[in-house]
Write a protein that holds these residues in place. Structure first.
Motif, PDB file in Angstrom:
ATOM      1  N   ASP A  31       1.977   4.752   0.678  1.00  0.00           N
ATOM      2  CA  ASP A  31       1.632   5.762   1.677  1.00  0.00           C
ATOM      3  C   ASP A  31       2.061   7.121   1.154  1.00  0.00           C
ATOM      4  O   ASP A  31       3.246   7.383   0.947  1.00  0.00           O
ATOM      5  CB  ASP A  31       2.343   5.441   2.998  1.00  0.00           C
ATOM      6  CG  ASP A  31       1.907   6.383   4.114  1.00  0.00           C
ATOM      7  OD1 ASP A  31       1.047   7.260   3.867  1.00  0.00           O
ATOM      8  OD2 ASP A  31       2.451   6.252   5.230  1.00  0.00           O
ATOM      9  N   THR A  32       1.089   7.976   0.900  1.00  0.00           N
ATOM     10  CA  THR A  32       1.386   9.314   0.365  1.00  0.00           C
ATOM     11  C   THR A  32       1.181  10.403   1.413  1.00  0.00           C
ATOM     12  O   THR A  32       1.101  11.578   1.073  1.00  0.00           O
ATOM     13  CB  THR A  32       0.494   9.604  -0.849  1.00  0.00           C
ATOM     14  OG1 THR A  32      -0.884   9.544  -0.434  1.00  0.00           O
ATOM     15  CG2 THR A  32       0.735   8.604  -1.960  1.00  0.00           C
ATOM     16  N   SER A  33       1.106  10.006   2.668  1.00  0.00           N
ATOM     17  CA  SER A  33       0.846  10.991   3.719  1.00  0.00           C
ATOM     18  C   SER A  33       2.056  11.909   3.911  1.00  0.00           C
ATOM     19  O   SER A  33       3.174  11.577   3.496  1.00  0.00           O
ATOM     20  CB  SER A  33       0.518  10.269   5.032  1.00  0.00           C
ATOM     21  OG  SER A  33       1.597   9.436   5.417  1.00  0.00           O
ATOM     22  N   PRO A  34       1.843  13.071   4.529  1.00  0.00           N
ATOM     23  CA  PRO A  34       2.958  14.014   4.743  1.00  0.00           C
ATOM     24  C   PRO A  34       4.096  13.368   5.529  1.00  0.00           C
ATOM     25  O   PRO A  34       3.875  12.589   6.456  1.00  0.00           O
ATOM     26  CB  PRO A  34       2.298  15.148   5.533  1.00  0.00           C
ATOM     27  CG  PRO A  34       0.854  15.077   5.168  1.00  0.00           C
ATOM     28  CD  PRO A  34       0.554  13.623   4.983  1.00  0.00           C
ATOM     29  N   HIS A  87      -1.644   2.473  -6.180  1.00  0.00           N
ATOM     30  CA  HIS A  87      -1.856   2.093  -4.777  1.00  0.00           C
ATOM     31  C   HIS A  87      -0.896   1.000  -4.284  1.00  0.00           C
ATOM     32  O   HIS A  87      -0.852   0.728  -3.084  1.00  0.00           O
ATOM     33  CB  HIS A  87      -3.297   1.622  -4.572  1.00  0.00           C
ATOM     34  CG  HIS A  87      -3.652   0.382  -5.351  1.00  0.00           C
ATOM     35  ND1 HIS A  87      -3.378  -0.884  -4.921  1.00  0.00           N
ATOM     36  CD2 HIS A  87      -4.272   0.246  -6.553  1.00  0.00           C
ATOM     37  CE1 HIS A  87      -3.799  -1.757  -5.801  1.00  0.00           C
ATOM     38  NE2 HIS A  87      -4.357  -1.100  -6.818  1.00  0.00           N
ATOM     39  N   ASP A 145       5.920  12.165  -0.355  1.00  0.00           N
ATOM     40  CA  ASP A 145       5.637  13.578  -0.085  1.00  0.00           C
ATOM     41  C   ASP A 145       6.827  14.454  -0.456  1.00  0.00           C
ATOM     42  O   ASP A 145       6.656  15.634  -0.786  1.00  0.00           O
ATOM     43  CB  ASP A 145       5.275  13.750   1.393  1.00  0.00           C
ATOM     44  CG  ASP A 145       4.825  15.169   1.709  1.00  0.00           C
ATOM     45  OD1 ASP A 145       3.953  15.688   0.989  1.00  0.00           O
ATOM     46  OD2 ASP A 145       5.366  15.758   2.676  1.00  0.00           O
ATOM     47  N   ARG A 205      -1.184  10.211  -7.182  1.00  0.00           N
ATOM     48  CA  ARG A 205      -2.550  10.637  -6.846  1.00  0.00           C
ATOM     49  C   ARG A 205      -3.433  10.701  -8.090  1.00  0.00           C
ATOM     50  O   ARG A 205      -4.592  10.272  -8.069  1.00  0.00           O
ATOM     51  CB  ARG A 205      -2.506  11.988  -6.145  1.00  0.00           C
ATOM     52  CG  ARG A 205      -1.937  11.936  -4.736  1.00  0.00           C
ATOM     53  CD  ARG A 205      -2.154  13.257  -4.017  1.00  0.00           C
ATOM     54  NE  ARG A 205      -1.364  14.319  -4.640  1.00  0.00           N
ATOM     55  CZ  ARG A 205      -0.143  14.665  -4.232  1.00  0.00           C
ATOM     56  NH1 ARG A 205       0.425  14.032  -3.210  1.00  0.00           N
ATOM     57  NH2 ARG A 205       0.515  15.639  -4.825  1.00  0.00           N
ATOM     58  N   THR A 258       0.855  -1.191   0.000  1.00  0.00           N
ATOM     59  CA  THR A 258       0.000   0.000   0.000  1.00  0.00           C
ATOM     60  C   THR A 258       0.888   1.237   0.000  1.00  0.00           C
ATOM     61  O   THR A 258       1.677   1.440   0.940  1.00  0.00           O
ATOM     62  CB  THR A 258      -0.918   0.025   1.235  1.00  0.00           C
ATOM     63  OG1 THR A 258      -1.710  -1.166   1.253  1.00  0.00           O
ATOM     64  CG2 THR A 258      -1.824   1.243   1.188  1.00  0.00           C
ATOM     65  N   THR A 294       6.313  11.241   4.253  1.00  0.00           N
ATOM     66  CA  THR A 294       6.828  10.043   3.589  1.00  0.00           C
ATOM     67  C   THR A 294       7.716  10.439   2.420  1.00  0.00           C
ATOM     68  O   THR A 294       7.776  11.598   2.014  1.00  0.00           O
ATOM     69  CB  THR A 294       5.673   9.165   3.084  1.00  0.00           C
ATOM     70  OG1 THR A 294       4.911   9.916   2.123  1.00  0.00           O
ATOM     71  CG2 THR A 294       4.774   8.755   4.247  1.00  0.00           C
TER      72      THR A 294
END
Length: 804
Positions: free
Chosen positions: A347-350, A370, A355, A365, A345, A352
């Motif tokens: 992970d595109t969170s801030p 994914h 990012d 995005r 999976t 990482t």
């Protein structure tokens, strides 16, 4: 598993059972192995068994799998894929079962077996060893999980007694056949394991006959694998089988990279990219630590790109562009560790790595990426690049088995890529070598006009063993040479270069054609002996031929000799064709066969055609037929421009798909105008030197070369003095005005003058030194009646660079 070699080892490390497949693998018969320590054949087991003995106290399940090097009976080593399983017997006794396959011995047809081993490396395999009565004697823990029968309910019993609902009769029939024939067999059956009583499972079992020290059947070993979900495995095997035909179809790194990307989309991924280190497309040697620092973060080029949406820019970098590799990304970890990276999976969170990579984050995005896999492309201990696999529309994330398949595909592609890289390096070197060795252009001279064609048999690679040359000689003469080295590729090109260099060196000595070929023959024989003595495995000269012609425009005479080469075609200005009756001579390097020269006078405008046998000879056409066709084509329009005539010959003769290199050299002769030469016969009297200098001055004045009078008078005077003082017979002084001014002095002596370094007190010995200082070049050549010493000067306004 039916081709696997099987050995059974007791708890003390002694071999107690052996199979015919094991004998085929390592060369030892059962009588030579059974009863001896396992490390007699499998030395790596000595330490491994101590480790497993300690694990036995904790009843460790499973065993060991991987690759190892073992020794064959004849001494050579084998790289083997091995798996070792712990077996239990009565009273908690333990045995070990070792089974493996020779990796190098697998053929392309058998590759599916190797793939299966790599994909099932973590798949549980149930093992049961039965005696001659088919009673269970040894079993591993996996068997209980497969069919639900505990060990104590199985040991000492036959199959119908422990599993009455199983296909017992059919399985025992197979086992009896294996015992009676000492062969292996494969059988599929079905059962209901306790962990999944609601669903019938399918099993594939391989049966092997174990032999004792006398080679007699000891029992039968069965190895079973749950293949209920093998549809997915079969799909992967189909992908790998297809990879064998679709990856590596050419020796082009960019094409091979694209083949990998095209294969995996959509069979494995929705999007794939292959990024190669910059040195790979160039064919250069690998460098260390590529892309592992910020300074080297752009050392990649996108070589392959594929998507389920063709034409959609899912990546900021298109094929062929340099790729940015951020220092904090998984790319760097993969390159540093050499291990693959699986991210089921993304992970595109801030915070990482995604990012911190805005270009990739936007693509992730926008296209719903994914799940991701990164696999290093490694071959021969060098990292060539990274392969990226992405899923977008396929909802199932990448799993471990997907990574195994991706690694297998990349491993195959990596070998093809490295072969292509090495080929590119060799091909580039060969082309560079041949470009350096063959003439870059043939300029017209006072003696001839010339044109050529060269068609290598390997059109794609452009490297062969043919060569040709046009060599300017003294007195406006020119040497024409064509040679043919057997073979193609860089070795043939290197040999060709050595011969061409030797010919040029010998030509500078102004040797007659027959003597030049004799010296060249000696050179080839010495080179062959040196190559044989070197013992470095490099191919030696396996055959070479040569034709050498010297044309003198002052006398319009051709002198020619050949070493096993086809004769030249001579076409006079009216179109009459002849192939001179020139002694064939032996190919270069044979020795003991003298070469003979033939001299003939040719009219001005005569066409000389030198060629290799690839032009006139094919597998289905005799060389005489080709020579007649060559002569007819040349005679049709002998006065056509030489370049057009070369094209006509190539089009007329079947050279479009040659099986041998094709070389054609055309030369149209010129003749010097009588007013361009003047000669004087001189008596052997030192007093004649003064009159000779005066004659030279008058002639140069007639030619309008007053600026050369002083130097030429000195040169002529010194050469005449040297001939009178040290020579023999009559002396002749000749001046030739062509693109240079040549001063020649001939006499009947065969002794060559030498350039001496005189002292200030010496009265003589400065003549040749003075001549060499005043001329652009000087030399001496033998003639039928003696020798000629010559010196050449540039004409005013000419530097001699336009000479052929």
């Amino acid at each position: 598993m039916p081709d696997s070699a099987i050995a059974m080892i007791d708890g003390e490390g002694t071999v107690v059972g052996w199979t015919n497949t094991a004998q085929r693998l390592v060369g030892y018969a059962a009588g030579e192995v059974v009863g001896r320590p396992a490390w007699f054949v499998l030395p790596f087991l000595q330490n491994a068994l101590h480790v497993w003995a300690a694990c036995e106290q904790r009843r460790t399940r499973g065993g060991w799998s991987g690759t190892a090097t073992i020794h064959h009976r004849d001494g050579h080593t084998l790289h083997v894929s091995l798996r070792v399983s712990l077996l239990w017997g009565r009273d908690a006794a333990v045995h070990w079962l070792v089974y493996g396959t020779d990796i190098a011995a697998l053929s392309a047809v058998e590759i599916a077996g190797s793939v299966r081993e790599s994909l099932l490396i973590r798949t549980p395999i149930g093992i049961v060893v039965r005696d001659l009565e088919l009673r269970c004697a040894w079993v591993n823990d996996v068997s209980e999980h497969q069919d639900g029968v505990p060990r104590d309910k199985r040991l000492g019993r036959r199959l119908p007694d422990s599993l009455p609902g199983l296909e017992s009769e059919a399985l025992e029939a197979v086992m009896r056949q294996v015992l009676s024939s000492s062969t292996t067999a494969v059988h599929e059956y079905r059962a209901w394991p306790p962990a999944d009583q609601r669903r019938e499972h399918a099993f594939a079992a391989s049966f092997f006959c174990l032999s004792d020290a006398d080679g007699l059947p000891l029992g039968v070993c069965s190895m079973s694998v749950d293949v209920t979900g093998n549809q997915r495995a079969r799909e992967r095997l189909a992908i790998l089988s297809e990879a064998g035909t679709r990856i590596g179809s050419t020796l082009d790194v960019m094409r091979t990279s694209q083949e990998l990307a095209d294969l995996v989309v959509p069979l494995l991924a929705d999007y794939a990219a292959v990024d190669l280190a910059e040195f790979v497309p160039l064919g250069e040697e690998p460098v260390d630590h590529i892309g592992t620092t910020g300074e080297r973060s752009t050392a990649f080029r996108r070589a392959g790109l594929a998507s389920i949406h063709p034409g959609t820019p899912e990546s900021p970098w298109t094929r062929g562009e340099s790729v940015f590799v951020p220092p904090t990304s998984p790319w760097i970890r993969v390159l540093s560790s050499g291990a693959s990276h699986l991210q089921p999976t993304l992970d595109t969170s801030p915070g990482t790595w995604v990012d911190k990579d805005p270009a990739r984050a936007q693509a992730i995005r926008e296209f719903g990426m994914h799940s991701m896999m990164l696999v290093p492309i490694r071959a021969r201990h060098a990292t060539l690049g990274v392969a990226l696999f992405i899923r977008t529309e396929e909802p199932m994330p990448f799993q471990e088995d997907d990574l195994l398949l991706a690694e297998e595909l990349v491993t195959r592609a990596a070998l093809s890529l490295d072969n292509a890289r090495q080929y590119t390096r060799e091909h580039t070197a060969a082309l560079a070598l041949q470009r350096k060795l063959l003439p870059h252009g043939l300029r017209d001279s006072a003696a001839i006009q010339a044109a050529s064609r060269y068609l290598p048999a390997d059109v794609d690679n452009g490297v062969g063993g043919d060569w040709f040359d046009v060599i300017p000689l003294s007195g406006a003469r020119v040497a024409l040479v064509v040679g043919d080295v057997v073979g193609h590729g860089i070795n043939a090109a290197a040999t060709m270069g050595r011969l061409r260099t030797a010919v040029r060196t010998l030509a500078d000595m102004d040797l007659p054609p027959d003597e030049l070929l004799a010296h060249l023959d000696d050179t080839v024989r010495r080179q062959t002996e040196e190559d044989d003595d070197a013992g470095d495995g490099c191919p030696t000269v396996s055959g070479a031929t040569c034709l050498y012609i010297v044309y003198d425009p002052a006398t319009r005479r051709c002198t020619m000799a050949r070493a096993g080469h086809p004769p030249p075609a001579v076409v006079d200005p009216r179109g009459r064709v002849t192939f001179p009756d020139l002694p064939t001579g032996a190919p270069l390097g044979v020795g003991s066969v003298p070469f003979e020269a033939v001299e003939m006078e040719v009219p001005e405008g005569t066409l000389l055609a030198l060629y290799t046998d690839g032009l006139v000879e094919t597998r289905d056409r005799d060389i005489d037929v080709g020579m007649r066709q060559l002569g007819a084509t040349l005679a049709a329009q002998p006065q056509r421009p030489l370049d057009d005539l070369c094209s006509s010959v190539i089009e007329a003769l079947p050279t479009q798909s040659p099986t041998d290199d094709v070389t054609l050299l055309l030369a149209r002769t010129r003749a010097l105008n009588p007013c361009q030469t003047v000669s004087w016969d001189l008596p052997r009297d030192p007093a004649v030197v003064s009159s000779a200098r005066s004659s030279v001055a008058r002639q140069l004045t007639r030619w309008g070369l007053e600026s050369l009078i002083t130097d030429t008078e000195l040169i002529a005077g010194e050469l005449v003095t040297n001939a009178i003082r040290h020579g023999a017979g009559p002396v002749t002084l000749r001046l030739i005005k062509h693109r240079l001014l040549t001063c020649e002095v001939s006499d009947a002596s065969r002794s060559f003058p030498r350039l001496c370094h005189t002292r200030s007190t010496d009265e003589y010995g400065r003549g040749i030194l003075l001549a060499s200082q005043l001329s652009r070049s000087w030399g001496c050549r033998w003639t039928t009646g003696g020798k000629v010493v010559w010196a050449e000067q540039d004409l005013p306004g000419h530097d001699g660079k336009d000479l052929a």
